[in-house]
Each structure stands twice: as C-alpha cells, then as structure tokens.
Design an enzyme around this catalytic site. Structure first.
Site, PDB file in Angstrom:
ATOM      1  N   ASP A   1      46.740  61.514  58.305  1.00 44.85           N
ATOM      2  CA  ASP A   1      46.614  62.582  57.225  1.00 44.85           C
ATOM      3  C   ASP A   1      48.350  62.930  56.945  1.00 44.85           C
ATOM      4  O   ASP A   1      49.347  62.746  57.788  1.00 44.85           O
ATOM      5  CB  ASP A   1      46.077  63.923  57.385  1.00 44.85           C
TER       6      ASP A   1
ATOM      7  N   ASP B   1      37.839  74.668  63.823  1.00 44.21           N
ATOM      8  CA  ASP B   1      36.642  74.726  63.103  1.00 44.21           C
ATOM      9  C   ASP B   1      36.021  73.253  63.167  1.00 44.21           C
ATOM     10  O   ASP B   1      35.044  73.069  62.424  1.00 44.21           O
ATOM     11  CB  ASP B   1      36.819  75.038  61.567  1.00 44.21           C
TER      12      ASP B   1
ATOM     13  N   HIS C   1      37.269  70.392  62.523  1.00 45.69           N
ATOM     14  CA  HIS C   1      37.495  69.010  61.960  1.00 45.69           C
ATOM     15  C   HIS C   1      38.437  67.917  62.641  1.00 45.69           C
ATOM     16  O   HIS C   1      38.981  68.169  63.591  1.00 45.69           O
ATOM     17  CB  HIS C   1      38.384  69.652  60.409  1.00 45.69           C
TER      18      HIS C   1
ATOM     19  N   GLU D   1      37.453  68.982  56.499  1.00 49.31           N
ATOM     20  CA  GLU D   1      37.134  70.495  56.818  1.00 49.31           C
ATOM     21  C   GLU D   1      35.491  70.425  56.899  1.00 49.31           C
ATOM     22  O   GLU D   1      34.873  69.460  56.345  1.00 49.31           O
ATOM     23  CB  GLU D   1      37.421  71.286  55.663  1.00 49.31           C
TER      24      GLU D   1
END
Length: 269
Positions: A67, A136, A138, A143
């Site tokens: 990313d 979370d 990811h 996400e």
C-alpha cells in the site's frame, strides 16, 4: 493456516526473517510482497544483517508493496516508498527498478491500481507475501467490510487506522492522509505463500478473531484462513487470546519442517 508461537518478539521476528531469507536463497528471482509499519522494521533490519554478514542476495529479487498513502510523494519521509528505501532497499543489493510501491500521486488512481495488478501478473504473481495486521484486523489497508475478492484500489482509511498511524504525522490528524492505495484481499490471497507477523498484547484480541473466529469482511485478515499456505507467527503476548495454543506449540515442536528453527535463535528472549 499454520500458527507458530515464539517465546519473544525477537524470536518471532527472527523466524519471519529466516523464512524470507530461506525462500530467497531457494529462488533468487523471488517475487516478494512487502509490508510496512513498526513491526516490520526489525524484520528488515535482520534481513539487512543477513545480507551484510551472510551474503543474502537481493540482486534478482522483485518486490511489490501492499500500500501507499494517497497524496504523499515518494520522497516524503512518511511515504511507504521512503520507508522501504530507508529500511531495506538502500541497504541491500536490490535493483530499485525491480521494486514497486503503489503510486499515491497518480493523476488517475484507478488506472494506477489496474497497472499495479498488471505488473504483479507480469512478474508471475507474488511468491511470498509478508503481512502485518492492524488493530481492527486489516491487512494492507483493507478496512472492515472490504470485499474478500477485492483487488488493488483506492480506499478511505478508517478512524481506527488514522488513530493508529497518526503518530507518524506528529500526532496531527490534519496532516494524516485520509485515503490510500492498497492491494485487495483477493490480490493478497492470490500469493503463493503468506507470512503474517503480529506482536504484543494489543494484537491479542484481533488475532484471536482473525485466526480462530469466522471468516468475515469485518476482519479482513480472517480471509487468510482460506489461503492454502499461510503461516501466522506470534509472540506469546499476541497469542494470549487463542484457545488452541497448546496444539499450535505441539505442531511447531513436532512437524519435521520446523525442526531447523528449533535452535538458539528460537529461544532468544
């Protein structure tokens, strides 16, 4: 999915570095998928050390990063291109023309994402994908509610991710990018092998959900349960929420393929 629990963060990190080095020695033209973040800094430091002391050769290796932030130029110290240059590429004998990071400055982000997918395919696909995990759940910047068949794309960052990463932007939320380009979950699952590293008690809950919970788009890392060759390497703190730790430790101690990793480095605390 294989779960490997090590006695310390250092031992877990070393095991991941050794797995990468072993694949690179076997296949000098290895196509590596790479991750960023604080957890990975020690992995890259160990790989650099292996390059300097053992001659680990990166000259024919090709890399694709997961990313990049939208709107950060490659020379920005907080960009992932800068991160990779600083922690790995500038310190080993890799040809930077063979290193790829999504172009967060592209005028046409959708076209840049399609071209990234095409470049991965042209390289023959990713042989080994290195992964971390967000708080979370990811992987990459996939996400919660990211489609499990998603491909490289531009995406909005969640509040949880912004809170986790804002420290790299002097804790100034106004300077923290709100969007990023990321490989999709489907792109990651296409890799031939995945290795995830997670450390620390703050990851224990999400690791338990990703590894032993249901496969769900709410925790994109849970999709790795469907991967045919995924290894999750944890320290004891990150494994604290798992129910089957005794079984995972037994497998590591008794499966022949792990025997060579039972030396002093595995016990290093």
């Amino acid at each position: 999915m294989e779960i490997v629990i090590q006695q310390s963060a250092k031992a877990a990190t070393r095991l991941v570095a050794e797995l990468i080095a072993g694949e690179l020695r076997t296949n000098p033209r290895l196509v590596l998928g790479l991750a960023t973040g604080g957890t990975m800094e020690a992995v890259y430091a160990m790989l650099v050390d292996m390059h300097k002391k053992e001659g680990l050769d990166f000259s024919k290796c090709r890399t694709f990063n997961l990313d990049e932030y939208v709107g950060l130029p490659p020379d920005d110290p907080r960009s992932y291109r800068h991160y990779m240059n600083h922690h790995l590429f500038d310190r080993v004998n890799i040809d930077k023309r063979n290193t790829h990071v999504p172009d967060g400055m592209a005028a046409d982000l959708d076209a840049a994402c399609r071209e990234y997918e095409e470049a991965i395919a042209k390289a023959g696909g990713i042989d080994l994908q290195l992964l971390g995990i967000g708080r979370d759940g990811h992987i990459g910047f996939n996400e919660p509610l990211s489609a499990l068949r998603s491909r490289t794309r531009a995406t909005a960052l969640s509040q949880a991710t912004i809170e986790q990463n804002v420290r790299y932007f002097d804790n100034d939320r106004s300077r923290m990018p709100k969007r990023a380009l990321t490989m999709g979950v489907g792109t990651i699952l296409d890799s031939k092998r995945c290795v995830m590293l997670a450390l620390g008690k703050e990851k224990a809950g999400v690791i338990a959900g990703a590894v032993e919970g249901p496969v769900t788009a709410m925790i994109s890392a849970s999709a790795l349960q469907m991967h045919p060759q995924c290894t999750v390497v944890l320290d004891g703190a990150a494994a604290a929420g798992l129910k089957e730790t005794e079984y995972y430790r037994w497998i590591f101690q008794n499966e022949p393929k792990w025997a060579k990793y039972h030396g002093p480095a595995a016990l290093d605390s």
